[in-house]
Design a protein around this motif. Structure first.
Motif, PDB file in Angstrom:
ATOM      1  N   LYS A   1      -6.812  -4.303   2.566  1.00  0.00           N
ATOM      2  CA  LYS A   1      -6.268  -3.996   3.967  1.00  0.00           C
ATOM      3  C   LYS A   1      -7.221  -5.009   5.137  1.00  0.00           C
ATOM      4  O   LYS A   1      -7.410  -4.675   6.239  1.00  0.00           O
TER       5      LYS A   1
ATOM      6  N   GLU B   1      -4.050 -10.913  -2.420  1.00  0.00           N
ATOM      7  CA  GLU B   1      -3.570 -10.024  -1.359  1.00  0.00           C
ATOM      8  C   GLU B   1      -4.882  -9.388  -0.647  1.00  0.00           C
ATOM      9  O   GLU B   1      -4.884  -8.918   0.479  1.00  0.00           O
TER      10      GLU B   1
ATOM     11  N   ASN C   1       3.900  -6.434   2.273  1.00  0.00           N
ATOM     12  CA  ASN C   1       3.321  -5.756   1.269  1.00  0.00           C
ATOM     13  C   ASN C   1       3.444  -4.586   0.813  1.00  0.00           C
ATOM     14  O   ASN C   1       3.491  -4.936  -0.594  1.00  0.00           O
ATOM     15  N   THR C   2       3.144  -3.289   1.434  1.00  0.00           N
ATOM     16  CA  THR C   2       3.607  -2.202   1.477  1.00  0.00           C
ATOM     17  C   THR C   2       4.722  -1.657   0.652  1.00  0.00           C
ATOM     18  O   THR C   2       4.412  -0.838  -0.300  1.00  0.00           O
TER      19      THR C   2
ATOM     20  N   ILE D   1       1.928  -6.800   6.563  1.00  0.00           N
ATOM     21  CA  ILE D   1       1.299  -6.053   5.965  1.00  0.00           C
ATOM     22  C   ILE D   1       2.455  -5.163   5.496  1.00  0.00           C
ATOM     23  O   ILE D   1       3.063  -4.060   4.330  1.00  0.00           O
ATOM     24  N   LYS D   2       3.507  -5.205   6.684  1.00  0.00           N
ATOM     25  CA  LYS D   2       4.827  -3.534   5.514  1.00  0.00           C
ATOM     26  C   LYS D   2       5.768  -3.821   5.085  1.00  0.00           C
ATOM     27  O   LYS D   2       5.539  -3.361   3.643  1.00  0.00           O
TER      28      LYS D   2
ATOM     29  N   LYS E   1       3.762  -3.371  -2.774  1.00  0.00           N
ATOM     30  CA  LYS E   1       3.583  -3.173  -4.146  1.00  0.00           C
ATOM     31  C   LYS E   1       4.257  -1.982  -4.557  1.00  0.00           C
ATOM     32  O   LYS E   1       3.867  -1.297  -5.765  1.00  0.00           O
ATOM     33  N   LYS E   2       5.033  -0.690  -4.196  1.00  0.00           N
ATOM     34  CA  LYS E   2       5.029  -0.110  -4.483  1.00  0.00           C
ATOM     35  C   LYS E   2       6.442  -0.283  -5.680  1.00  0.00           C
ATOM     36  O   LYS E   2       7.317   0.828  -6.421  1.00  0.00           O
TER      37      LYS E   2
END
Length: 603
Positions: free
Chosen positions: A345, A342, A447-448, A444-445, A451-452
């Motif tokens: 950023k 990953e 992955n965000t 990216i969205k 991750k949460k």
């Protein structure tokens, strides 16, 4: 000393008391003398009484007063004597108590001194024995040195021959590597040239047939023949590219070492690895033994993200041509797996760079090819599958198609997902969220969001350790419009959970259960690799959820890259050697030639 001062103080007190007693005795003597004098005076008075009979009453009164005075003086004397006796008794009792305490302390000090003398005698004897042993070892060491010198002299000739052979082998390897790099650069140049030609043709491809017919007055048969040759050339280019990849082996092993972290440097951790040449690593294990390992590529702690990802993205083109590709990150907790896959950023890892390459190829091949790319992100936690991007369609602004059936019911958080084996040998997770993506921002969205929702906890090995296997699966469906051929490729990007001994991780309770399930699935992965290496007829894919899901990615219809992430610290030498040995086993696996998933489109 303190005892002598206390004794001296007591003696002074006794002297003062004796002086007081002497004063009291003198006072008593004086009183006695006074009493004798009064008696004499009484006698004189009696004589005077006789002389002075007229004053008898006065004299009797005086005598009575004198007797009372004598009585009081006697009582005072008795009181003083009693106080003196009591004070003297108390002083004697206190003195005896203090003397007894001092005697006890003195005895204790003497006992301790005797014990220390005994211990010192014993240590001196041990030291003398140690000196004798050292002398004996020195003699043996000199003898061993002499034997080694003799052996060295005897083996110098053989060593020289081996060195010459090793140098010849190294030179040949360097030449082969140079040739290989030349082929690699040539293939890149051919690829760039073909892409450039494809772009030029793309500009006027729609008017290609009428243009040829009008300008050169070719008949339709010749035009069809020309287009057929063009399609064949395009197909051959893809075929040659995949042949080059196959020559490298269907499973490629890349070993990456992360640098020492700030907290490790503060604790004065030292490195136990060296990199003598490209593709090899030397490590000193926890027993002090030096081991050497060789892989397709070895990345030192100084290697940056772009260089690591570049070798991996070479396989991405195969996904666009209908092949299955899987990229794993394996290693102990805290070795840099998530960073490799990953990344942060500002410096992304393999996942985002791989998808960027997919988008780039899709753009370059347009309009002859049309592609649709869908992504699903999920984890395997305690052998159960958890969808990590439920509701992601709303975040990406994708309109969700309304479907009624069993699959929709499974898309609820907390419910179990089932793995389904399809007739064509592929595997899918029923009801898993799949989102169509078209740009880096979409990834990216996702992955965000993932991750949460991913399961993580602290262990003795890492403050925020991933307690699950995380998979980013990319489904690519495309069509070659001129040839009317459809392609179906799948890319597995897998961040495996940390592999380490349960004892060293310090896990307890729920974390212990997690660690046991992680080790079970990783052990199952090792068993699958071993069966593939031995070319067994039965491969135990279904021993764990991870291997069951990855069956078509690990089988003969796939191309696989395994990143082995390692920590260079000596404190983790045992885990690092275990990872390197696992990687060595993986590198020996031969999956056979991968097959593409394609079909002729309907007219």
């Amino acid at each position: 000393s303190e005892q002598e001062e206390e004794s001296k103080s007591n003696e002074e007190k006794v002297g003062n008391l004796e002086k007081q007693v002497e004063d009291l005795k003198n006072s008593v003597n004086e009183k006695n003398e006074s009493s004798a004098k009064l008696s004499q005076e009484l006698t004189d008075a009696q004589q005077d009484i006789e002389k002075y009979k007229n004053s008898e009453t006065a004299l009797n009164s005086e005598v009575t007063n004198l007797k009372e005075q004598i009585s009081k003086e006697q009582e005072l004397l008795n009181t003083k004597e009693k106080e003196y006796q009591e004070t003297l008794s108390k002083i004697e009792s206190d003195s005896q108590t203090q003397i007894a305490e001092k005697d006890a302390k003195l005895k204790e000090v003497q006992d301790n001194l005797t014990a220390k003398e005994t211990e010192l005698t014993s240590k001196l004897e041990e030291f003398a024995n140690a000196e004798a042993s050292i002398e004996e070892l020195k003699i043996n060491l000199e003898a061993e040195k002499q034997n080694l010198e003799n052996a060295k002299k005897n083996n110098e000739a053989q060593l020289k021959v081996y060195v010459e052979r090793e140098a010849n082998v190294a030179n040949k390897c360097k030449k082969l590597f140079t040739i290989f790099n030349g082929i690699r650069e040539e293939m890149k140049s051919i690829q760039e040239e073909q892409i450039s030609q494809l772009e030029e043709v793309s500009k006027f491809f729609g008017d290609f047939q009428p243009l040829l017919a009008k300008v050169f007055e070719f008949n339709q048969g010749m035009i069809d023949d020309l287009l057929t040759k063009y399609k064949r050339e395009l197909s051959l280019r893809r075929k040659y590219f995949n042949m080059v990849q196959d020559l490298r082996g269907n499973i490629r092993v890349f070993c990456r070492f992360r640098p020492l972290l700030p907290f490790e440097l503060k604790k004065n951790f030292t490195e136990c690895v060296k990199f003598p040449q490209e593709g090899s690593v030397k490590i000193v294990d926890d027993k002090g033994k030096t081991l050497t390992f060789e892989y397709d590529q070895v990345y030192t702690p100084k290697t940056d993200q772009s260089q690591v990802s570049e070798d991996a993205t070479e396989y991405i083109q195969s996904v666009m041509d209908g092949y299955n590709v899987s990229i794993f990150a394996y290693g102990q907790t805290g070795s840099g797996k998530t960073y490799t896959m990953e990344g942060p950023k500002e410096n992304p890892g393999v996942n985002l760079r791989a998808l960027k390459h997919l988008f780039k190829i899709a753009d370059e091949r347009s309009p002859q090819f049309q592609y649709k790319i869908k992504v699903s992100v999920f984890e395997i936690y305690n052998e159960n599958i958890n969808d990590l991007i439920i509701g992601a369609e709303e975040a990406l602004g994708v309109k969700k198609k309304k479907k009624k059936g069993k699959d929709d019911k499974k898309k609820k958080k907390g419910e179990k997902f089932k793995i389904r084996h399809l007739p064509d040998g592929s595997v899918e997770v029923v009801g898993l969220t799949k989102v169509q993506v078209t740009s880096d921002e979409d990834i990216i969205k996702l992955n965000t969001i993932a991750k949460k929702n991913r399961s993580a906890s602290a262990t003795d090995m890492n403050a925020h350790s991933s307690r699950s296997h995380m998979l980013l699966v990319v489904d690519v469906s495309g069509i070659n419009i001129p040839a009317n051929i459809k392609y179906f490729g799948k890319l597995y990007l897998v961040d495996l959970a940390g592999s380490e001994r349960v004892k060293k991780s310090g896990a307890t309770g729920q974390a212990l259960k997690e660690a046991q399930n992680i080790n079970k699935s990783l052990s199952a992965l090792g068993d699958v690799m071993q069966s593939l290496q031995k070319k067994d007829k039965f491969i135990p894919y279904r021993n764990s959820t991870l291997t069951d899901l990855m069956a078509n990615a690990l089988g003969g219809n796939a191309k696989t890259i395994m990143f082995i992430n390692c920590c260079p610290a000596s404190a983790h030498a045992f885990e690092t050697v275990s990872s390197l040995k696992f990687a060595k086993r993986v590198g020996k696996v031969e999956l056979g030639q991968a097959k593409k998933n394609s079909e002729k489109g309907k007219k």
